[in-house]
Design an enzyme around this catalytic site. Structure first.
Site, PDB file in Angstrom:
ATOM      1  N   LYS A  37      21.943  21.429  21.596  1.00 35.69           N
ATOM      2  CA  LYS A  37      21.628  20.345  20.748  1.00 35.69           C
ATOM      3  C   LYS A  37      21.935  19.356  19.862  1.00 35.69           C
ATOM      4  O   LYS A  37      21.523  19.916  18.810  1.00 35.69           O
ATOM      5  CB  LYS A  37      21.255  19.338  22.932  1.00 35.69           C
ATOM      6  CG  LYS A  37      20.787  18.898  22.735  1.00 35.69           C
ATOM      7  CD  LYS A  37      21.917  18.321  24.371  1.00 35.69           C
ATOM      8  CE  LYS A  37      21.731  17.444  25.214  1.00 35.69           C
ATOM      9  NZ  LYS A  37      22.723  17.652  26.472  1.00 35.69           N
TER      10      LYS A  37
HETATM   11  N1  GLU Z   1      25.773  16.509  27.219  1.00 32.30           N
HETATM   12  C1  GLU Z   1      26.240  17.303  29.276  1.00 32.30           C
HETATM   13  C2  GLU Z   1      25.554  17.944  29.532  1.00 32.30           C
HETATM   14  O1  GLU Z   1      23.881  17.842  29.352  1.00 32.30           O
HETATM   15  C3  GLU Z   1      27.575  17.900  28.504  1.00 32.30           C
HETATM   16  C4  GLU Z   1      27.941  18.676  27.803  1.00 32.30           C
HETATM   17  C5  GLU Z   1      29.148  19.226  26.786  1.00 32.30           C
HETATM   18  O2  GLU Z   1      29.663  19.259  27.956  1.00 32.30           O
HETATM   19  O3  GLU Z   1      28.672  19.997  26.542  1.00 32.30           O
HETATM   20  O4  GLU Z   1      25.424  18.664  30.355  1.00 32.30           O
END
Ligand code: GLU
Length: 435
Positions: A125
């Protein structure tokens, strides 16, 4: 109130560390669920220790020239929690509430999320502390490019692949892709997902998280013997996840009686016209003053007597204070971490069926996986194919988790953690420890 001193400290780097009280610390919330699942799995101490720690944590200063000519320096993070199953995957958020603790928790959640739906990805993240609503497009572009450049050492289609998250979108992903491509000297669209379709994005990606929420809610309702037709739903958060989930649930026959965004909430017992609300938000950027529904406060929305509650905004909204008042039969966690760990047993004791975040909102990363696959193949699928494959994965994963929950007599959250931790642990056992 005291900060939990067991946590690794980041006090030097984070000005806002004292923000979290024990209950609200998302990393601790993640860890307490992890610990419970690890205990039930009888996880060996070595693997347990490995999985409790993020692989990499990068903190970058991001200088940006503002339109005024001044230079502001923002703080950005990228945490790779675990990459044993494949390239690490996870979004980038732009928000004033971003902290290293939060990014670590979200990176861990991505690890479990990818594993619970069995994608060949690890978890990561990223986040930048900023208020994008107060920045111009030019400032946002410069911020995105400099941040991308700052975390360049981690990025790559085979190493770490970002995506949109809170306050980031397709346009931001296009800048990430371009910055990376310029740095490596070739067009590399598989380095990021959630891009515009015109440049290697996938059909269905924008709706995927909301669609996934609808799919697992439908499964849960079927399991509980509750009809979708006429089922009442309250949705907190009306962004990419909440608005799409509301629209698709309405199409399944549900009655959306309450919706809310960060400025306020609305209620109409007869049902809200979701398409009209989406059109209203597109024009006004908020639901406030949307006609055809009465204003209520956010806590009222969470505690309405509805069949389904869908928190699709931020972390820590269902706390020990709110949980005793929850009346929904099903809580579908569209957001990451909307329920605090301390609130879990309260919901359990009330018999609330919680579809945990790592399963409920996995539709987004699942279509991100499809996007990455399509980019690498250079062959793109129709929206129907994407949606069909998404439905396959979401319903299968729901059933896998439900089966484990029944078998071990635990709730869906613990079962989801057990499934994902066991998958990650198996890979660690097979790979061994590189020395
Ligand atoms: N931000 C989204 C999540 O928390 C998608 C993450 C992604 O597609 O890599 O799942």
């Amino acid at each position: 109130m005291a900060i939990d001193l067991r946590l690794p400290t980041d006090s030097i780097v984070h000005p806002d560390k004292d923000r979290f009280l024990n209950e609200d610390n998302p990393f601790e919330a993640m860890m307490s669920r992890f610990d419970r699942a690890a205990e039930l799995l009888d996880l060996e101490p070595g693997i347990y220790r490995i999985l409790r720690n993020p692989e990499k944590q990068l903190i970058v200063s991001v200088p940006v020239q503002l339109d005024s000519g001044d230079v502001e320096v923002f703080t950005g993070y990228r945490v790779v929690y675990n990459s044993s199953r494949g390239p690490s995957k996870g979004g980038i958020r732009f928000d004033m509430q971003v902290t290293l603790e939060e990014v670590k928790a979200l990176a861990a959640w991505m690890t479990w999320k990818c594993a619970v739906v069995n994608l060949p990805f690890g978890g990561a993240k990223g986040g930048v502390i900023c208020d994008p609503h107060k920045m111009s497009i030019g400032e946002l572009e410069r911020l995105t490019r400099r941040y991308t450049s700052g975390i360049m050492q981690l990025l790559g289609p085979d190493t770490d692949v970002p995506a949109p998250d809170v306050n980031t979108n397709e346009r931001v992903m296009a800048w990430v892709m371009d910055t990376y491509s310029m740095r490596v000297g070739r067009t590399e669209n598989a380095v990021v997902t959630g891009k515009p379709v015109e440049m290697g994005g996938s059909y269905g990606r924008r709706e995927a998280t909301g669609r996934g929420c609808m799919l697992v809610t439908r499964e849960a309702m079927e399991h509980l013997g509750l009809p979708m037709q006429g089922a009442t739903v309250a949705v907190q958060g009306f962004g990419n996840v909440g608005s799409v989930a509301a629209r698709l649930l309405a199409r399944e026959g549900c009655k959306i009686v309450a919706i809310g965004d960060r400025f306020g909430a609305l209620y109409n017992a007869a049902g809200i016209d979701v398409d009209a609300a989406i059109a209203y938000v597109q024009e006004h950027r908020t639901l406030v003053d949307f006609p055809g529904a009465e204003a209520i406060d956010s806590e009222t929305l969470l505690t309405l007597d509805v069949d389904v509650l869908l928190p699709a905004a931020m972390e820590n909204v269902i706390t020990t204070k709110v949980a005793p008042k929850i009346r929904a039969k099903v809580v579908c966690e569209g957001a990451n971490g909307p329920t605090t760990a301390a609130a879990d047993p309260i919901l359990d004791s009330k018999g609330v069926f919680v579809i945990p975040d790592i399963l409920a909102n996995a539709g987004g990363v699942t279509v991100s996986y499809f996007e990455w696959v399509q980019d690498r193949m250079g062959y793109f699928w129709s929206e129907d194919v994407v949606n069909e494959r998404l439905a396959d994965i979401m319903t299968r994963s729901f059933r896998d988790v439900l089966q484990l929950a029944t078998q071990h007599n635990v709730n869906m959250r613990t079962a989801a953690y057990m499934l994902s931790i066991s998958r990650v642990a198996t890979v660690h056992r097979l790979r061994g420890i590189y020395a």
